[in-house]
Design a protein around this motif. Structure first.
Motif, PDB file in Angstrom:
ATOM      1  N   THR A 152      14.225  65.066 -41.138  1.00  0.00           N
ATOM      2  CA  THR A 152      13.901  64.824 -42.660  1.00  0.00           C
ATOM      3  C   THR A 152      15.347  64.485 -43.375  1.00  0.00           C
ATOM      4  OG1 THR A 152      12.298  66.589 -42.666  1.00  0.00           O
ATOM      5  CG2 THR A 152      13.499  66.211 -44.594  1.00  0.00           C
ATOM      6  N   TYR A 153      15.134  63.682 -44.132  1.00  0.00           N
ATOM      7  CA  TYR A 153      16.632  63.292 -44.935  1.00  0.00           C
ATOM      8  C   TYR A 153      16.363  63.749 -46.596  1.00  0.00           C
ATOM      9  CZ  TYR A 153      17.528  60.293 -41.011  1.00  0.00           C
ATOM     10  OH  TYR A 153      17.958  59.997 -39.752  1.00  0.00           O
ATOM     11  N   ILE A 154      17.643  63.898 -47.015  1.00  0.00           N
ATOM     12  CA  ILE A 154      17.706  64.184 -48.518  1.00  0.00           C
ATOM     13  C   ILE A 154      18.972  63.313 -48.801  1.00  0.00           C
ATOM     14  CG2 ILE A 154      18.256  65.857 -50.473  1.00  0.00           C
ATOM     15  CD1 ILE A 154      17.241  68.184 -48.637  1.00  0.00           C
ATOM     16  N   ARG A 155      18.738  62.739 -49.878  1.00  0.00           N
ATOM     17  CA  ARG A 155      19.649  61.865 -50.346  1.00  0.00           C
ATOM     18  C   ARG A 155      19.962  62.036 -51.991  1.00  0.00           C
ATOM     19  NH1 ARG A 155      18.088  55.679 -50.171  1.00  0.00           N
ATOM     20  NH2 ARG A 155      17.071  56.332 -52.171  1.00  0.00           N
ATOM     21  N   GLN A 156      21.249  62.203 -52.107  1.00  0.00           N
ATOM     22  CA  GLN A 156      21.447  61.979 -53.717  1.00  0.00           C
ATOM     23  C   GLN A 156      21.920  60.923 -54.095  1.00  0.00           C
ATOM     24  OE1 GLN A 156      23.548  65.550 -55.360  1.00  0.00           O
ATOM     25  NE2 GLN A 156      24.401  64.084 -57.163  1.00  0.00           N
ATOM     26  N   HIS A 157      21.562  59.902 -55.105  1.00  0.00           N
ATOM     27  CA  HIS A 157      22.020  58.652 -55.543  1.00  0.00           C
ATOM     28  C   HIS A 157      22.170  58.712 -57.147  1.00  0.00           C
ATOM     29  CE1 HIS A 157      17.480  57.638 -55.711  1.00  0.00           C
ATOM     30  NE2 HIS A 157      18.183  56.718 -56.710  1.00  0.00           N
ATOM     31  N   GLU A 158      23.047  57.890 -57.549  1.00  0.00           N
ATOM     32  CA  GLU A 158      23.125  57.794 -59.129  1.00  0.00           C
ATOM     33  C   GLU A 158      23.730  56.300 -59.209  1.00  0.00           C
ATOM     34  OE1 GLU A 158      26.953  60.327 -59.747  1.00  0.00           O
ATOM     35  OE2 GLU A 158      25.450  61.455 -58.794  1.00  0.00           O
ATOM     36  N   ARG A 159      23.787  55.767 -60.068  1.00  0.00           N
ATOM     37  CA  ARG A 159      24.352  54.466 -60.657  1.00  0.00           C
ATOM     38  C   ARG A 159      25.016  54.634 -62.017  1.00  0.00           C
ATOM     39  NH1 ARG A 159      22.850  49.204 -58.410  1.00  0.00           N
ATOM     40  NH2 ARG A 159      24.166  47.730 -59.432  1.00  0.00           N
ATOM     41  N   HIS A 160      26.350  53.900 -61.847  1.00  0.00           N
ATOM     42  CA  HIS A 160      27.102  54.320 -63.202  1.00  0.00           C
ATOM     43  C   HIS A 160      28.403  53.598 -63.104  1.00  0.00           C
ATOM     44  CE1 HIS A 160      29.497  57.081 -61.030  1.00  0.00           C
ATOM     45  NE2 HIS A 160      28.475  57.778 -60.788  1.00  0.00           N
ATOM     46  N   ASP A 161      29.038  53.373 -64.211  1.00  0.00           N
ATOM     47  CA  ASP A 161      30.509  52.753 -64.126  1.00  0.00           C
ATOM     48  C   ASP A 161      31.422  53.767 -65.041  1.00  0.00           C
ATOM     49  OD1 ASP A 161      32.872  51.314 -64.152  1.00  0.00           O
ATOM     50  OD2 ASP A 161      32.282  49.976 -65.175  1.00  0.00           O
ATOM     51  N   GLU A 162      32.266  54.374 -64.291  1.00  0.00           N
ATOM     52  CA  GLU A 162      33.057  55.325 -65.078  1.00  0.00           C
ATOM     53  C   GLU A 162      34.344  54.534 -65.305  1.00  0.00           C
ATOM     54  OE1 GLU A 162      32.316  58.834 -61.900  1.00  0.00           O
ATOM     55  OE2 GLU A 162      33.322  57.141 -61.301  1.00  0.00           O
ATOM     56  N   LYS A 163      34.792  54.525 -66.559  1.00  0.00           N
ATOM     57  CA  LYS A 163      35.678  53.472 -67.140  1.00  0.00           C
ATOM     58  C   LYS A 163      36.437  54.096 -68.387  1.00  0.00           C
ATOM     59  CE  LYS A 163      35.747  48.608 -68.809  1.00  0.00           C
ATOM     60  NZ  LYS A 163      36.437  48.342 -67.660  1.00  0.00           N
ATOM     61  N   VAL A 164      37.836  53.990 -68.185  1.00  0.00           N
ATOM     62  CA  VAL A 164      38.785  54.088 -69.401  1.00  0.00           C
ATOM     63  C   VAL A 164      38.547  53.311 -70.480  1.00  0.00           C
ATOM     64  CG1 VAL A 164      41.133  54.278 -70.121  1.00  0.00           C
ATOM     65  CG2 VAL A 164      40.442  55.422 -67.893  1.00  0.00           C
ATOM     66  N   VAL A 165      37.934  53.825 -71.768  1.00  0.00           N
ATOM     67  CA  VAL A 165      37.495  52.732 -72.830  1.00  0.00           C
ATOM     68  C   VAL A 165      38.588  52.814 -73.887  1.00  0.00           C
ATOM     69  CG1 VAL A 165      34.991  52.979 -72.299  1.00  0.00           C
ATOM     70  CG2 VAL A 165      36.254  54.568 -73.867  1.00  0.00           C
ATOM     71  N   ALA A 166      39.574  53.736 -73.726  1.00  0.00           N
ATOM     72  CA  ALA A 166      40.530  53.688 -74.838  1.00  0.00           C
ATOM     73  C   ALA A 166      41.807  53.964 -74.083  1.00  0.00           C
ATOM     74  CB  ALA A 166      40.185  55.040 -75.809  1.00  0.00           C
TER      75      ALA A 166
END
Length: 324
Positions: free
Chosen positions: A298-312
């Protein structure tokens, strides 16, 4: 090299139930990611956002007084665009039915729950490391303006340290550049401890304690006040990483190093608000569970999609390597 008798979670053995009340685990803690980064939800993997040139908002080269029947002088502004590009982040864990059953017999593990928590912890560790790297000047591999950094004339763990003067200069550097009064200061724990023990700061803190005679370290688990020069003090305590490969000699380091970061952070920042850091969030943390029949895993996966960015990029100042 120190060697321990290690057991994989996939090679569990039933243990003496008399020992099941003693379980020890050292792990990094004190992550500050959620206190610094706020989300902007996006519908596409990539996109653009508008950045205004501040000179058009500060300039005063046009006279506003207008004669009767004379046309008003026209003013305008320009802007540019910057981009975000989301990336997928994921990790997974696995276990078999036999491992779950054996773990249950031990009385120590709830294997599926424990592994899911371990997975979430490793994802949090990875994002904390990414954040600390991003909040450095560009010349040091980060995304902050390279002009917004300094080094102390004297290290902060020395008698000649001028800590308040260094903080004041850094804060005014940003104020003079963009007119923003910074509201958050990130001080790694060992730096905070060194500050509290430095004689000038020690005297200031001692004077703030009722009666004036108590040791300021008796005030609780915080070694510094909650606010310094109008900035909320954030101390990442216990945020460490180990860069050694598995089985190698431990190489633990502070994730936040010995750099002090002065930031403008506004989780509710809307239009025109220059909060230093944003996460362009396409897919929030998501858990997926599936099974393979052969082998029975059995597998458990955590995934997410984003861009962490300094905007200032200018809404921050880093005082580099303050300890000797």
């Amino acid at each position: 090299m120190r060697r321990l008798n290690r057991n994989r979670a996939g090679a569990l053995q039933v243990v003496d139930p008399l020992l099941t009340e003693i379980v020890r685990s050292y792990r990094p803690e004190g992550f500050i990611y959620d206190r610094i980064v706020s989300d902007i939800k996006v519908q596409t993997f990539t996109g653009e956002y508008v950045v205004f040139d501040d000179q058009y908002w500060y300039t005063n080269e046009v006279e506003t007084e207008t004669e009767d029947r004379a046309p008003s002088r026209e003013v305008d502004y320009e802007w540019m665009k910057e981009t975000f590009s989301t990336r997928r982040h994921s990790l997974k864990v696995s276990f078999t039915d036999d491992e779950v059953e054996q773990a249950g017999q031990s009385g120590v593990f709830d294997l599926e729950k424990d592994k899911a928590e371990f997975l979430a912890h490793r994802m949090k560790l990875a994002r904390e490391i990414r954040l600390a790297k991003l909040l450095l000047p560009t010349s040091d591999g980060g995304q902050l303006n390279d002009a917004r950094k300094s080094t102390p004339a004297n290290n902060w763990n020395t008698p000649d340290a001028t800590i308040e003067a260094d903080i004041t200069a850094a804060k005014l550097d940003v104020y003079d550049t963009i007119g923003i009064d910074l509201n958050t200061i990130v001080i790694p724990f060992k730096v905070a401890y060194a500050m509290a023990m430095q004689e000038d700061i020690r005297n200031i803190l001692a004077a703030q304690i009722s009666g004036g005679s108590r040791n300021f370290l008796e005030v609780g688990d915080r070694v510094l006040p909650e606010v310094i020069h109008g900035m909320k003090v954030v101390i990442p305590k216990g945020t460490q990483k180990d860069d050694a490969r598995e089985g190698g000699t431990p190489d633990k380091k502070e994730i936040w190093g010995d750099d002090v970061r002065l930031l403008y952070v506004d989780p509710n920042a809307g239009r025109y608000k220059p909060s230093v850091m944003k996460r362009f969030l396409h897919t929030p943390p998501t858990i997926k569970r599936w099974e393979n029949d052969d082998p029975d895993v059995t597998y458990i996966r955590q995934h997410e999609r984003h861009d962490e960015k300094v905007v200032a990029r200018d809404a921050a100042h880093v005082i580099r390597r303050v300890l000797s």
